[in-house]
Design an enzyme around this catalytic site. Structure first.
Site, PDB file in Angstrom:
ATOM      1  N   ASP A 246      -6.871   2.510  -8.918  1.00 32.17           N
ATOM      2  CA  ASP A 246      -5.734   2.680  -9.935  1.00 32.17           C
ATOM      3  C   ASP A 246      -5.687   1.326 -10.461  1.00 32.17           C
ATOM      4  O   ASP A 246      -4.696   1.318 -11.459  1.00 32.17           O
ATOM      5  CB  ASP A 246      -4.561   3.359  -9.097  1.00 32.17           C
ATOM      6  CG  ASP A 246      -4.012   2.510  -8.292  1.00 32.17           C
ATOM      7  OD1 ASP A 246      -4.933   1.971  -7.383  1.00 32.17           O
ATOM      8  OD2 ASP A 246      -2.699   2.584  -7.897  1.00 32.17           O
TER       9      ASP A 246
ATOM     10  N   HIS B 106      -1.222  -5.992   1.860  1.00 38.35           N
ATOM     11  CA  HIS B 106      -1.510  -4.641   1.728  1.00 38.35           C
ATOM     12  C   HIS B 106      -2.826  -4.368   2.452  1.00 38.35           C
ATOM     13  O   HIS B 106      -2.921  -4.908   3.302  1.00 38.35           O
ATOM     14  CB  HIS B 106      -1.926  -4.744  -0.014  1.00 38.35           C
ATOM     15  CG  HIS B 106      -2.137  -3.244  -0.531  1.00 38.35           C
ATOM     16  ND1 HIS B 106      -1.428  -2.300  -0.457  1.00 38.35           N
ATOM     17  CD2 HIS B 106      -3.111  -2.813  -1.348  1.00 38.35           C
ATOM     18  CE1 HIS B 106      -1.745  -1.044  -0.897  1.00 38.35           C
ATOM     19  NE2 HIS B 106      -2.742  -1.323  -1.580  1.00 38.35           N
TER      20      HIS B 106
ATOM     21  N   HIS C 293       4.819   1.153 -10.575  1.00 42.50           N
ATOM     22  CA  HIS C 293       3.782   1.627  -9.490  1.00 42.50           C
ATOM     23  C   HIS C 293       4.690   2.842  -8.628  1.00 42.50           C
ATOM     24  O   HIS C 293       4.607   2.700  -7.519  1.00 42.50           O
ATOM     25  CB  HIS C 293       3.415   0.613  -8.478  1.00 42.50           C
ATOM     26  CG  HIS C 293       2.319   0.893  -7.943  1.00 42.50           C
ATOM     27  ND1 HIS C 293       2.357   1.402  -6.586  1.00 42.50           N
ATOM     28  CD2 HIS C 293       0.915   0.705  -8.217  1.00 42.50           C
ATOM     29  CE1 HIS C 293       0.900   1.649  -6.215  1.00 42.50           C
ATOM     30  NE2 HIS C 293       0.268   1.255  -6.998  1.00 42.50           N
TER      31      HIS C 293
END
Length: 306
Positions: A67, A140, A269
């Protein structure tokens, strides 16, 4: 300078919200724009802005989840087919070169401009006489960077009225004083630049973070920024899910902004579970911690003033 958020949806696009990409209008004398991330559909979004692909100068990728990168090859191809010839510098994590070169090769896409790919680590990844860009690793599921874009200070204003009063003739001497040099007049008087030029004007600082859980490096990177763009994938009710998937809540984004002492926070987001009418609640959650918080609106220019 203006920041345009081209997509605010996490994971996949939904009706009315595209996936992640950001465009940054650089100062007028530069005549270019930069981008951070390039999710699927980004070039469609750019068609709805004043930006021309031929003026794209640099593109920074935070991480390699789809994305954030699935629109990249298409955008580069379109820029070439539109006649863009100026080089582009592309920055991002390890694996970016393989992704781009493989895609271009197997699709037989030939670019009409030089593409310079830099796989970056932490620290300064670009600098010139006007800007520097620093990258820091976030927290992440895969390597994810945040980028701090810092404009260098501008020389202060010359006190022309005072110079006239003390008899300094206009011309080259003004230029020397403006450049920080002291001068000596014909009568022997020394005029110090410090006395006739105001303090330097601080440059602007824009920080754009990739996907991340709350972490110290995000706070350090964002210290004192004029604008922080931070993901807020979930509401605080889903903090456990956010942590599990390496994301932040709106409250956690606001906590980072508060700890970093930024001037303004934009959250983005958003999980596809949230419809447009739900986003105001995420904004309110952030405001309970950091008042200068707003949801990022797609295709709205956010002016960044000195």
């Amino acid at each position: 300078m203006e920041l345009w958020v081209l997509g605010t949806s996490a994971g996949r696009p939904i009706l009315g919200r595209n996936v992640t990409s950001v465009a940054l209008q650089m100062p007028q004398n530069r005549g270019t724009f930069w981008m951070i991330d390039c999710g699927e559909g980004t070039q469609h979004q750019l068609l709805r802005t004043p930006f021309r692909l031929s003026r794209l100068e640099k593109l920074f990728i935070t991480h390699l989840h789809g994305d954030h990168v699935f629109g990249l090859a298409g955008l580069l191809s379109s820029r070439s087919s539109l006649g863009g010839t100026e080089p582009i510098a592309l920055y991002g994590p390890p694996g970016l070169r393989e992704l781009i070169e493989t895609t271009l090769r197997i699709t037989e896409t030939h670019l009409g401009f030089a593409l310079r790919i830099y796989e970056v680590g932490e620290g300064v990844v670009f600098e010139d006489d006007a800007f520097s860009v620093e990258a820091a690793k976030l927290d992440h599921r895969i390597i994810s960077f945040g980028y701090r874009i810092t404009e260098r200070p501008r020389t202060g204003a010359l006190n022309v009225k005072l110079l006239g009063e003390i008899g300094v003739p206009s011309g080259p001497l003004y230029g020397k004083l403006k450049a920080g040099e002291d001068i000596t007049l014909e009568d022997g008087r020394i005029i110090r630049s410090l006395d006739v030029v105001s303090s330097p004007i601080p440059g602007r600082v824009i920080v754009v973070l990739g996907d991340t859980k709350p972490c110290n490096s995000a706070v350090e990177l964002a210290k004192g920024a004029d604008l922080l763009l931070h993901e807020a994938t979930f509401s605080h009710h889903l903090a456990d899910k956010a942590g599990e998937y390496g994301h932040s809540t709106a409250v956690q984004a606001a906590e980072t902004a508060s700890a970093a002492g930024v001037k303004r926070l934009l959250i983005t987001h958003f999980s596809t579970r949230y419809k447009d009418e739900d986003l105001e609640a995420l904004e309110e959650e952030a405001k309970t911690v950091f008042l200068a918080s707003d949801i990022a609106l797609e295709l709205k220019p956010y002016k960044i003033s000195r």
